[in-house]
Scaffold this active site. Structure first.
Site, PDB file in Angstrom:
ATOM      1  N   GLU A 102       0.814  -1.212   0.000  1.00  0.00           N
ATOM      2  CA  GLU A 102       0.000   0.000   0.000  1.00  0.00           C
ATOM      3  C   GLU A 102       0.851   1.267   0.000  1.00  0.00           C
ATOM      4  O   GLU A 102       0.499   2.253  -0.634  1.00  0.00           O
ATOM      5  CB  GLU A 102      -0.890  -0.027   1.247  1.00  0.00           C
ATOM      6  CG  GLU A 102      -2.057   0.923   1.174  1.00  0.00           C
ATOM      7  CD  GLU A 102      -3.044   0.643   2.304  1.00  0.00           C
ATOM      8  OE1 GLU A 102      -3.483   1.609   2.919  1.00  0.00           O
ATOM      9  OE2 GLU A 102      -3.351  -0.527   2.555  1.00  0.00           O
ATOM     10  N   ASP A 103       1.959   1.246   0.743  1.00  0.00           N
ATOM     11  CA  ASP A 103       2.687   2.491   0.988  1.00  0.00           C
ATOM     12  C   ASP A 103       4.076   2.577   0.366  1.00  0.00           C
ATOM     13  O   ASP A 103       4.650   3.653   0.307  1.00  0.00           O
ATOM     14  CB  ASP A 103       2.846   2.693   2.504  1.00  0.00           C
ATOM     15  CG  ASP A 103       1.511   2.732   3.209  1.00  0.00           C
ATOM     16  OD1 ASP A 103       0.577   3.303   2.627  1.00  0.00           O
ATOM     17  OD2 ASP A 103       1.399   2.186   4.311  1.00  0.00           O
TER      18      ASP A 103
END
Length: 755
Positions: A102-103
């Site tokens: 996600e990051d």
């Protein structure tokens, strides 16, 4: 309950910066603390966890949390929480990597290559759908939540990691900007705490509730915290006295027990005060004890010893050993009147029950670590997880899926019995229909009646503890749309909706076939080409022309009014002409000759058995015997109007090609509603006399509405009545006009007051 999903952890990132030596040391120290907890793993597994840490540390390099710590300390803390539950090596690796996709720009294929498919699947299940475009934040959250729940249904480790993630985020919420506290805490209270409870993770459930309450209502939490602290110091001597007396009684009985004090959480005190409108002084069961004994028999022996010491409070004994809660929880509960009249709750359980009570589904891994043979605790929660997959199978829309699932996230349950004495746990407020679907979807679909404790009851009757429920089914019965108004479980709701959608599609398909046949007859072709190999090229070309995926989809669209049958018929006629089929001129002449009539030979015949595919317009409410026309509304199927209805005439002027011939069957299968307006002279018993007159001609009243005109000479009464046909309606009107007090009776049409 508010919807929906996460991003508390992401809100705690302050940005990128180079880590200081002190920060790097803090990360190393927290990882060393994690490694110290991995003594239950094999050395090779510990090395795999170390590899996942190195990868995550590199991926998150430069990212700092709002507290100023390196971001990697968050995945380490999540993995440490998972290690408390003794989760396996794959879960620990996924916990360390849970934010990497996600990051950090890491892809799923990269994780598959480095750590294998199981770990990559776990991480992917924890990743929100940020890359897809959604119209609203709610849509995005609902879809992300559905993805996580379905991943959890396939592998419960997904939700355990997610709960560990949320727990650490809540523990460090103080570092997050205050304006985010409300949203994150509400999400925790409405979604994650109920999931933890549903899966039996009671320690996590209580901690999440407590932390969310502290940040959601800081002032109330502070006031209650001080009140509990004062009460604790005031009653310390009393509680110590009870503990000494209990320990002494068990010692004299020669029983080995472990006694632990238990204090009600501040949030549960607040909720009890709020729900029962109590003051703090009126909440009497703040303190309690857990008595841990070696065997199940000892639980009941301990209960007997306690009841000889102190008087039990009537109605406060619960046997959750014989009848466990839906999340697997087992204990004996009793509330006793202790010294000075203070109520004290006792819970008796075995060591195994205690582990399950505190850790729920995580008890599976805890037991594996200490009891390699296991005890079946891995089955805990699996019934609910399986129901998530069932609901997903019935429901493709994310918001609807979430709507069904959140109904099931509740703590209370009632326990009822089948006639064969099988126990079923149902949510509080569940009805007979919920019970029928809990047994089997076929039983639910064909339910017609029910008995509770031998007495006939309506299907909407709510169940109570100890009820014996018997469901009566009939092979031709189908779910009623009205059931959606009172069912309580997500399973029942999704099954009913799925059946109604399927039914509407089948009926719309049949209607579409009738309409296309009718339009094709007007072109001189007697019937549709068969759905076989010989005519496959014709159907393939027609589907390319209409853009439909299948013959069934095309016919359904015709039945719903999304396509015009005449246009499709002309194209079909051309395609059949290419194969040498010529139109029948005699058929064309006959169709044209009858075209000026309301009903042609190909018209749609109505008998009242049509459900979702045919609607009878509320503006004019036609009944058998009326002259009628059919309007194919866009996407709403066939709407039947009176021929002289003002609304139908306006539509005809605007959309003439959407009107088709319809006619009544010679033998309608049900009564039809129509609206009548009755003006009565004001006086005692006027409404009763009108109702009696309607009953005398066998017209059922389905709705009544009246003006508030008591100070005037006359009042208008508006009725919806069910009649068999036009002749029955005429008899109703004649009877009404002869009734005393009735000044006028007429049928209502669109545009009239109250129509």
């Amino acid at each position: 309950m508010s919807a929906v999903l996460p991003s508390a952890g992401k809100g705690q990132r302050a940005g990128a910066a180079l880590p200081s030596p002190a920060a790097a040391n803090a990360a190393a120290a927290s990882f060393a603390a994690l490694m110290a907890r991995l003594d239950y793993l094999e050395p090779a597994d510990v090395e795999q966890v170390r590899q996942a840490y190195r990868f995550a540390d590199e991926a998150h390099l430069g990212q700092i949390r709002a507290s100023g710590e390196p971001y990697i300390t968050h995945p380490i803390a999540v993995a440490a929480k998972c290690a408390e539950w003794k989760l396996d090596v794959q879960a620990l690796m996924a916990a360390l990597l849970h934010d990497s996709i996600e990051d950090c720009g890491v892809t799923k294929p990269e994780l598959v290559e480095r750590f294998g498919m199981p770990v990559a699947e776990l991480v992917d299940g924890l990743t929100k759908l940020d890359k897809l475009q959604f119209d609203t934040r709610e849509e995005s959250q609902a879809e992300s939540f559905r993805k996580m729940l379905l991943a959890m249904a396939r592998d419960v480790r997904v939700i355990l990691i997610k709960l560990a993630d949320r727990t650490h985020n809540m523990r460090t919420l103080e570092d997050v900007p205050r304006e985010k506290w409300g949203r994150i805490s509400r999400e925790t209270l409405d979604i994650y705490a109920p999931i933890a409870h549903r899966l039996g993770l009671n320690l996590t459930y209580r901690e999440l509730q407590e932390l969310a309450f502290r940040y959601l209502m800081p002032w109330r939490h502070g006031v209650l915290d001080k009140a509990v602290a004062k009460a604790r110091s005031r009653r310390r001597d009393l509680i110590q006295k009870v503990q000494r007396e209990v320990e002494s009684a068990f010692e004299q009985a020669g029983m080995q027990v472990r006694i632990a004090g238990r204090e009600k959480t501040i949030y549960s005190i607040y909720r009890k005060m709020d729900e029962k409108h109590l003051s703090f002084a009126q909440v009497t069961d703040i303190y309690g004890f857990r008595v841990i004994v070696p065997t199940v028999t000892d639980c009941y022996t301990a209960l007997g010893i306690l009841h000889q010491m102190y008087k039990p409070v009537p109605g406060r004994f619960k046997d959750h050993i014989a009848i466990p809660k839906v999340n697997g929880y087992q204990s004996l509960h009793t509330t006793l009147v202790g010294p000075s009249g203070v109520n004290v709750e006792f819970q008796m359980r075995t060591e195994g029950m205690h582990v399950v009570a505190e850790s729920g589904v995580a008890a599976h891994w805890l037991y594996k670590a200490s009891h390699p043979d296991g005890d079946g605790s891995d089955r805990l929660g699996t019934k609910w997880l399986q129901s998530l997959l069932d609901i997903q199978h019935e429901t493709r829309d994310a918001a609807e899926f979430w709507d069904h699932v959140k109904i099931d996230l509740f703590p209370d349950a009632v326990y009822v019995f089948t006639p064969k004495s099988q126990i079923l746990a149902m949510p509080r407020g569940a009805t007979v229909v919920d019970f029928a679907y809990a047994i089997h979807s076929d039983v639910g679909d064909h339910t017609v009646a029910a008995k509770i404790n031998g007495l006939q009851v309506p299907l909407r009757t709510e169940l109570n503890n100890g009820d014996v429920v018997e469901v009566v089914t009939a092979p031709f019965s189908t779910p009623n749309p009205a059931w959606l108004g009172f069912v309580r479980t997500g399973r029942a709701r999704s099954k009913i909706r799925h059946h109604l959608k399927s039914l509407a599609q089948v009926e719309s398909q049949e209607l579409g076939e009738k309409l296309l046949t009718q339009a094709l007859r007007a072109e001189g072709i007697e019937r549709l080409p068969a759905d076989d190999d010989e005519h496959r090229p014709i159907w393939d070309k027609l589907l390319r022309f209409t853009g439909s995926k299948s013959r069934a989809e095309l016919l359904t669209d015709l039945g719903l009014g999304k396509r015009i049958a005449g246009i499709v018929a002309k194209r079909l006629m051309t395609l059949m002409g290419e194969l040498g089929q010529r139109p029948d001129t005699l058929l064309i002449t006959r169709e044209r000759y009858t075209a000026h009539e309301n009903v042609s030979q190909g018209s749609v015949v109505l008998d009242g058995s049509e459900n979702a595919s045919v609607q009878f317009a509320a503006c004019c409410r036609p009944v058998p015997g009326d002259a009628i026309v059919g309007y194919l509304g866009r996407g709403e199927g066939l709407v039947v109007h009176l021929e002289d209805c003002a609304v139908a005439r306006r539509l005809q002027h605007k959309d003439a090609e959407r009107f088709i011939g319809v006619d009544w069957s010679d033998e309608p299968v049900r009564p039809f509603e129509t609206a009548i307006l009755v003006t009565v002279a004001n006086g005692k018993g006027a409404l009763a006399r009108v109702a009696s007159a309607l009953a005398s001609v066998e017209a059922d009243i389905t709705h009544v509405d009246m003006d508030d005109q008591r100070d005037q000479d006359a009042t208008d009464l508006r009725f919806l009545v069910a009649v068999r046909d036009r002749a029955h309606l005429d008899a109703v009107m004649r009877t009404l006009k002869r009734t005393p007090s009735v000044m006028r009776a007429q049928r209502m049409r669109a545009g009239q007051s109250g129509a």
